[in-house]
Write an enzyme that holds these catalytic residues in place. Structure first.
Site, PDB file in Angstrom:
ATOM      1  CB  CYS A  53     -28.575 104.885  69.812  1.00 29.00           C
ATOM      2  SG  CYS A  53     -29.075 103.396  70.726  1.00 29.00           S
ATOM      3  CG  HIS A  83     -27.564 107.313  73.944  1.00 25.13           C
ATOM      4  ND1 HIS A  83     -28.612 107.818  73.212  1.00 25.13           N
ATOM      5  CD2 HIS A  83     -27.807 105.989  74.087  1.00 25.13           C
ATOM      6  CE1 HIS A  83     -29.462 106.837  72.931  1.00 25.13           C
ATOM      7  NE2 HIS A  83     -28.989 105.716  73.449  1.00 25.13           N
ATOM      8  CD  GLU A 133     -27.923 111.517  73.679  1.00 23.95           C
ATOM      9  OE1 GLU A 133     -28.860 110.705  73.685  1.00 23.95           O
ATOM     10  OE2 GLU A 133     -26.961 111.457  72.869  1.00 23.95           O
TER      11      GLU A 133
END
Length: 213
Positions: free
Chosen positions: A87, A193, A195
């Protein structure tokens, strides 16, 4: 093998830490540490730079920690360890960021400008938030097993407009092309992202932990 996730108070790192730990444990991929200690970064075998918020705020937060940026640069540029920016961590790899009317300097690792999203469809809102389909433009070991059409999770109002087409490994469409992944040599960055991107993100994390540039 030690993978250092850089903590410079730019967002909650817990979800990133858990995802990296999960993929590290899956195949004995070493230790994951969250740290702001330059000495630990100097010993890391891989470096992950996350980032949430404004470009210049993240830059200043990193530079406020004495020796941290220098340790990252030395380990990445001089020693050639794999680096992943996430990001705003990816955006910091650019030459300059224009957020809030500033000309804030980036790392200069991926020549280009971080500029505001301007979808050509007024129905598309900014920030770009949610799932979007990746369009892979260049093969890369960290994208192995990830195909065009696979979805990733985005939350951002700015993106990295790269000067060199070859540095853009993947895009998404959001009222026009938006950079999703950049990379060269031992550097890679994702606007999304990993994750938060479920199967796609976990595969990318595992690939990064296995990557030997």
């Amino acid at each position: 093998m030690i993978t250092a996730i850089i903590d410079y108070e730019s967002g909650n790192l817990r979800s990133a830490e858990k995802s990296f730990q999960r993929m590290a444990a899956e195949a004995d991929r070493g230790e994951i540490v969250v740290t702001s200690d330059p000495a630990r970064v100097a010993r890391a075998d891989r470096i992950v730079l996350p980032g949430v918020g404004a470009f210049d705020d993240c830059r200043r937060g990193l530079e406020a920690r004495e020796g941290l940026k220098a340790a990252i640069f030395a380990r990445v540029l001089e020693d050639g360890v794999p680096f992943l920016g996430i990001c705003v961590g990816m955006q910091l790899m650019a030459t300059v960021g224009l957020e809030h009317g500033l000309n804030a300097p980036g790392f200069g690792w991926i020549p280009g400008t971080v500029t505001a999203l301007t979808p050509d469809n007024p129905a598309l809102k900014v920030p770009h938030m949610g799932w979007n389909a990746l369009e892979i433009s260049e093969p890369h070991p960290v994208l192995e097993g990830i195909a065009s059409g696979d979805h990733a999770y985005f939350v951002h109002s700015y993106h990295l407009a790269a000067d060199r087409k070859k540095d853009v490994l993947a895009q998404v469409s959001y009222g026009g092309p938006v950079t999703a992944v950049v990379g060269r040599e031992n550097l890679i960055g994702t606007q999304f992202h990993p994750e938060k991107s479920q199967k796609t993100g976990l595969r990318l994390i595992a690939n990064f932990l296995d990557w030997k540039p």
